[in-house]
Design an enzyme around this catalytic site. Structure first.
Site, short mmCIF file in Angstrom:
data_model
loop_
_atom_site.label_atom_id
_atom_site.label_comp_id
_atom_site.label_asym_id
_atom_site.label_seq_id
_atom_site.Cartn_x
_atom_site.Cartn_y
_atom_site.Cartn_z
N GLN A 191 0.84 -1.21 0.00
CA GLN A 191 0.00 0.00 0.00
C GLN A 191 0.87 1.26 0.00
O GLN A 191 0.60 2.22 -0.74
CB GLN A 191 -0.93 -0.02 1.23
N GLU A 209 3.39 -25.27 9.53
CA GLU A 209 3.85 -25.44 10.93
C GLU A 209 2.70 -25.21 11.91
O GLU A 209 2.90 -24.73 13.02
CB GLU A 209 5.01 -24.48 11.24
#
Lengths: 254, 381
Positions: free
Chosen positions: B337, B364
């Site tokens: 952004q 994970e």
């Protein structure tokens, strides 16, 4: 049994240096210190000789390396130096620094004294040759590549066009610039093993050097960055490109 | 309280920072674009002792602690998340099970090679129908005399296509359907019947290979068994706890890269006659990144420190992994952004950071699984 002494300077990391815009003086506060880059080229040259079996022991010497010297000296040890001598004493100039280093080396003995061509902060280029002179050794400057040690002689090339090939009788000194080699990044084993290598702390008084004799004969009285001013010329109109090209030509850029 | 790194930890971090900046960062965009495995820099990680960083000296490693391990994961991820994951699949997921559960012969056989990078490892737990519910895996290892015969398939296996060693989880008790019947094996990937499937086309981590693996009547000697029969799930979960520290540190590294790129860009980029960094809207984004990155780092360092102190760290590792990955996802979105239209192009690295980070909220243990783990500690269920 070729013993190498390597001169290592701890210097502020000038790549992180900021200049005070009003006084133009360098802002030294909070600047991290490091092993002066050129000295890493000297260390690399020494370690390569040892790896070739042409040197037996490498000792790194540093003088007045600041409060963090005992930690910073681990980098030369991780790169392959066998031991380090951390010297401290009164503030002094280039000739004093050379005298301290030469006395320490004289005490330990060395067949080769390797050093960086200059330091990254002062760029004086005097300590290496001065130490050579004090030790009565021939001094090779701008060493490019160490070809080896054979028959009591250091064989090397010197930077230049065309490059020179030289032989120097041992004991001798040599200085290296940043194009001499590519200093190695030590592996983890070496980094973690560096702390186990011997570090000797020596004071100038231990070397029998009286403080008064180290008093500065040369001192820096001012240090200002050059003013960088932009020309701020704005070219307008349909022929702006031509105007810019003409201006660049006039400046000798193109 | 000693709130600082040791000199050794700092020296390790500084070395890896230099290595990552000089050798990995320059090739990161190329490997991302070409979806190519960075074998040259992966081997360099081995030479530098990173791939088996916690392996003790007697097995050919540097014997560093888990704080150093985590710092390496962060520093690598700053230059390239794929390298951090390649590192983790070896230094944590492959080394961990052998180091913690292997017998002496297995340690001597595999750890020196895993440490030097002479062999690369992979960790094969996930299957197409068994992700978060890892205990439900269906790959079987049938005991026949002195051997095990393995059949089944694995999915999303990091390093699967380049690995020499596979830490494989398979069901040895055919009667069981849950975690209790699972065992772990150490498999040479050249074993007959070991087949590598496609390298997945992913959103990010393009330089890290993620493969399907197939096992067709693959015969393993009984010495390939890691730990005891039925101990596989325990080994898998213990390994994932450390993996979560690695994932948290890697997330922190990606966020730091996004943050550093954003600060530089905001100071450089001018709109309405002044750098966009002078706009409060941009400053607040940068301030939030600064705070949350530091918070994430402290969380993963705490978890790693607990592990080094041999104290329970499951809760701390889950906290770190959850916070760091979600923080980094937000940070990379904000980085794009801040870069505006430029950020959406491949001329700037931030779009890669945004693509690379997403998986850290998934692998994970997903964010949802982390909340489950954390909630169990909170409410004691």
């Amino acid at each position: 049994m070729v013993k190498i002494a390597v001169l290592v300077k701890m210097a502020p990391d000038v790549t992180q240096l900021k200049i005070d815009p009003t006084t133009l003086a360098p802002r030294m506060e909070g600047l991290p210190w490091k092993v002066s880059d050129f000295d890493k080229n000297a260390i690399e040259a020494a370690v390569k000789l040892k790896e070739k079996g042409q040197a037996t022991k490498i000792t790194a010497y540093t003088f007045n390396g600041g409060p963090n010297a005992l930690n910073l000296i681990k980098e030369p040890l991780a790169m392959g130096c066998d031991e380090a001598v951390v010297l401290t004493g009164p503030d002094t100039d280039g000739s004093g620094i050379a005298r301290v280093l030469a006395e320490a080396i004289k005490k330990d003995g060395a067949d080769l004294v390797f050093a960086g061509e200059m330091s990254i902060d002062r760029i004086a280029g005097e300590v290496g040759p001065r130490v050579a002179a004090l030790l009565g050794m021939p001094s090779l400057v701008n060493t490019q590549e160490v070809l080896g040690v054979e028959g009591g002689k250091l064989k090397a090339t010197r930077d230049g066009e065309p490059a020179e090939t030289v032989e120097v009788a041992l004991p001798c000194a040599a200085t290296f610039n940043d194009e001499a080699n590519k200093p190695r990044l030590p592996a983890l084993m070496q980094i973690l093993g560096a702390g186990k290598k011997p570090i000797r702390q020596v004071k100038t008084s231990d070397l029998g050097i009286a403080d008064a004799t180290l008093a500065r004969k040369m001192a820096m009285t001012g240090n200002k960055a050059p003013k960088q001013e932009r020309k701020n010329i704005l070219f307008t109109g349909t022929d702006a490109a031509e105007q810019l090209a003409a201006a660049l030509k006039k400046e000798g850029v193109a | 309280m000693q709130f600082q790194l040791t000199e050794d930890q700092r020296a390790v971090r500084d070395m890896v920072r230099e290595f990552a900046a000089k050798e990995i960062a320059p090739v990161a965009a190329k490997h991302d674009r070409e979806h190519s495995f960075p074998m040259a820099t992966a081997k360099r990680m081995g030479e530098l002792g990173l791939l088996g960083i916690t392996v003790p000296e007697q097995y050919g490693g540097p014997g560093a602690d888990y704080v150093s391990f985590a710092l390496v994961a962060e520093e690598l991820a700053v230059a390239d998340a794929s390298h951090s994951v390649i590192f983790g699949a070896n230094a944590s997921l492959s080394v961990g099970p052998i180091l913690n559960f292997g017998n002496e012969a297995q340690k001597q056989r595999y750890l020196p090679g895993l440490s030097s990078g002479a062999i690369l490892g992979c960790y094969a737990l996930t299957e197409s129908q068994s992700g978060s519910d890892a205990g439900s895996l269906t790959t079987t290892a049938r005991k026949e005399g002195e051997h095990y015969v393995v059949n089944g398939a694995k999915q999303f296996i990091t390093n699967g296509g380049v690995a020499d060693l596979c830490v494989l989880f398979a069901r040895t008790d055919s009667a069981s359907k849950d975690a209790k019947g699972v065992s772990a094996f150490l498999v040479d990937t050249k074993t007959k019947g070991f087949k590598v499937g496609r390298n997945e086309h992913k959103l990010g981590l393009n330089a890290s290979y993620t493969n399907q693996l197939f096992f067709e009547d693959m015969v393993l000697p009984k010495e390939a068994l890691l730990g005891r029969e039925g101990e596989g799930f325990k080994i898998a979960m213990a390994t994932l706890d450390t993996g979560r520290i690695m994932a948290a540190a890697g997330s922190t590294g990606i966020a730091r890269a996004a943050f550093e790129a954003s600060v530089a860009y905001a100071k450089e980029r001018k709109q309405f006659g002044r750098p966009i960094a002078t706009n409060q809207a941009i400053q607040w984004k940068l301030a939030d990144m600064d705070v949350t990155i530091e918070a994430a780092r402290n969380l993963y360092l705490k978890a790693a420190w607990l592990r080094d102190q041999k104290q329970p760290y499951t809760h701390a590792a889950s906290r770190a992994k959850l916070f760091a990955s979600e923080m980094a996802m937000k940070a990379t979105i904000e980085a794009v952004q801040i870069h505006g239209g430029n950020g959406y192009t491949k001329d700037y690295p931030v779009e890669r950071y945004m693509r690379d980070i997403k998986i850290f909220e998934i692998f994970e243990g997903t964010s949802e699984i982390q909340r489950l783990v954390i909630a169990r500690h909170v409410v004691g269920a």
